[in-house]
Design a protein around this motif. Sequence first.
Motif, PDB file in Angstrom:
ATOM      1  N   GLN A  39       0.828  -1.183   0.000  1.00 18.00           N
ATOM      2  CA  GLN A  39       0.000   0.000   0.000  1.00 18.00           C
ATOM      3  C   GLN A  39       0.874   1.247   0.000  1.00 18.00           C
ATOM      4  O   GLN A  39       1.997   1.239   0.486  1.00 18.00           O
ATOM      5  CB  GLN A  39      -0.917   0.018   1.228  1.00 18.00           C
ATOM      6  N   VAL A  40       0.330   2.290  -0.543  1.00 14.96           N
ATOM      7  CA  VAL A  40       1.021   3.574  -0.593  1.00 14.96           C
ATOM      8  C   VAL A  40       0.011   4.648  -0.235  1.00 14.96           C
ATOM      9  O   VAL A  40      -1.167   4.547  -0.582  1.00 14.96           O
ATOM     10  CB  VAL A  40       1.619   3.813  -2.000  1.00 14.96           C
ATOM     11  N   GLN A  41       0.460   5.649   0.468  1.00 16.84           N
ATOM     12  CA  GLN A  41      -0.427   6.762   0.821  1.00 16.84           C
ATOM     13  C   GLN A  41      -0.261   7.878  -0.184  1.00 16.84           C
ATOM     14  O   GLN A  41       0.876   8.229  -0.550  1.00 16.84           O
ATOM     15  CB  GLN A  41      -0.127   7.254   2.233  1.00 16.84           C
ATOM     16  N   LEU A  42      -1.389   8.442  -0.622  1.00 18.71           N
ATOM     17  CA  LEU A  42      -1.394   9.443  -1.677  1.00 18.71           C
ATOM     18  C   LEU A  42      -2.105  10.701  -1.180  1.00 18.71           C
ATOM     19  O   LEU A  42      -3.178  10.605  -0.569  1.00 18.71           O
ATOM     20  CB  LEU A  42      -2.111   8.897  -2.913  1.00 18.71           C
ATOM     21  N   VAL A  43      -1.521  11.843  -1.466  1.00 20.67           N
ATOM     22  CA  VAL A  43      -2.101  13.120  -1.057  1.00 20.67           C
ATOM     23  C   VAL A  43      -2.102  14.065  -2.249  1.00 20.67           C
ATOM     24  O   VAL A  43      -1.031  14.423  -2.764  1.00 20.67           O
ATOM     25  CB  VAL A  43      -1.336  13.743   0.112  1.00 20.67           C
ATOM     26  N   GLU A  44      -3.299  14.496  -2.657  1.00 20.30           N
ATOM     27  CA  GLU A  44      -3.428  15.398  -3.790  1.00 20.30           C
ATOM     28  C   GLU A  44      -3.419  16.853  -3.317  1.00 20.30           C
ATOM     29  O   GLU A  44      -3.789  17.161  -2.182  1.00 20.30           O
ATOM     30  CB  GLU A  44      -4.732  15.155  -4.552  1.00 20.30           C
ATOM     31  N   SER A  45      -3.037  17.720  -4.228  1.00 15.93           N
ATOM     32  CA  SER A  45      -3.099  19.161  -3.980  1.00 15.93           C
ATOM     33  C   SER A  45      -3.220  19.875  -5.312  1.00 15.93           C
ATOM     34  O   SER A  45      -3.004  19.266  -6.372  1.00 15.93           O
ATOM     35  CB  SER A  45      -1.860  19.638  -3.225  1.00 15.93           C
ATOM     36  N   GLY A  46      -3.581  21.151  -5.248  1.00 16.31           N
ATOM     37  CA  GLY A  46      -3.602  21.963  -6.452  1.00 16.31           C
ATOM     38  C   GLY A  46      -4.973  22.253  -7.017  1.00 16.31           C
ATOM     39  O   GLY A  46      -5.091  22.991  -8.001  1.00 16.31           O
ATOM     40  N   GLY A  47      -6.010  21.696  -6.425  1.00 11.75           N
ATOM     41  CA  GLY A  47      -7.339  21.983  -6.920  1.00 11.75           C
ATOM     42  C   GLY A  47      -7.759  23.402  -6.589  1.00 11.75           C
ATOM     43  O   GLY A  47      -7.073  24.127  -5.861  1.00 11.75           O
ATOM     44  N   GLY A  48      -8.896  23.810  -7.152  1.00 12.79           N
ATOM     45  CA  GLY A  48      -9.390  25.142  -6.883  1.00 12.79           C
ATOM     46  C   GLY A  48     -10.451  25.563  -7.867  1.00 12.79           C
ATOM     47  O   GLY A  48     -10.999  24.735  -8.605  1.00 12.79           O
ATOM     48  N   LEU A  49     -10.724  26.855  -7.862  1.00 17.02           N
ATOM     49  CA  LEU A  49     -11.726  27.446  -8.747  1.00 17.02           C
ATOM     50  C   LEU A  49     -11.017  28.173  -9.879  1.00 17.02           C
ATOM     51  O   LEU A  49     -10.104  28.985  -9.640  1.00 17.02           O
ATOM     52  CB  LEU A  49     -12.599  28.415  -7.952  1.00 17.02           C
ATOM     53  N   VAL A  50     -11.434  27.908 -11.096  1.00 19.45           N
ATOM     54  CA  VAL A  50     -10.822  28.537 -12.258  1.00 19.45           C
ATOM     55  C   VAL A  50     -11.905  28.821 -13.284  1.00 19.45           C
ATOM     56  O   VAL A  50     -12.922  28.117 -13.346  1.00 19.45           O
ATOM     57  CB  VAL A  50      -9.716  27.626 -12.845  1.00 19.45           C
ATOM     58  N   GLN A  51     -11.690  29.851 -14.075  1.00 23.71           N
ATOM     59  CA  GLN A  51     -12.635  30.166 -15.136  1.00 23.71           C
ATOM     60  C   GLN A  51     -12.450  29.226 -16.321  1.00 23.71           C
ATOM     61  O   GLN A  51     -11.350  28.709 -16.545  1.00 23.71           O
ATOM     62  CB  GLN A  51     -12.455  31.613 -15.590  1.00 23.71           C
TER      63      GLN A  51
END
Length: 124
Positions: free
Chosen positions: A1-13
């Motif tokens: 198993q590996v732990q995964l952490v996402e980032s970088g999402g948000g609101l964009v036009q």
Amino acid sequence: QVQLVESGGGLVQAGGSLRLSCAASGRTFSSYVMGWFRQAPGKEREFVTSISRSGGDTYYADSVKGRFTISRDNAKNTVYLQMNTLKAEDTAVYTCAASNVVGRTTESADFHSWGQGTQVTVSS
């Protein structure tokens, strides 16, 4: 198993760009095929893209082909998703996942480790 952490999402036009990152724990990141999936409200999770262990082979859903680019840096244990020319229909929670599959797959059942997801909202 590996732990995964996402980032970088948000609101964009609409028409804009975002870059998602997915950082993995452990020293075996390069042994996994990595993928990105997304799930919009009221819809099933769908495959977006995947990348081979070396990064030499990539595969995209038709809906994102030519607009999204997946890449990985095995030295940094990170996979990226560059999203350009975003559309309102790209709005979803984006999740990265790791797989031990041999070859190429678009099936979520083939991925054994999942991140928590990051919200991407595209305003029209």
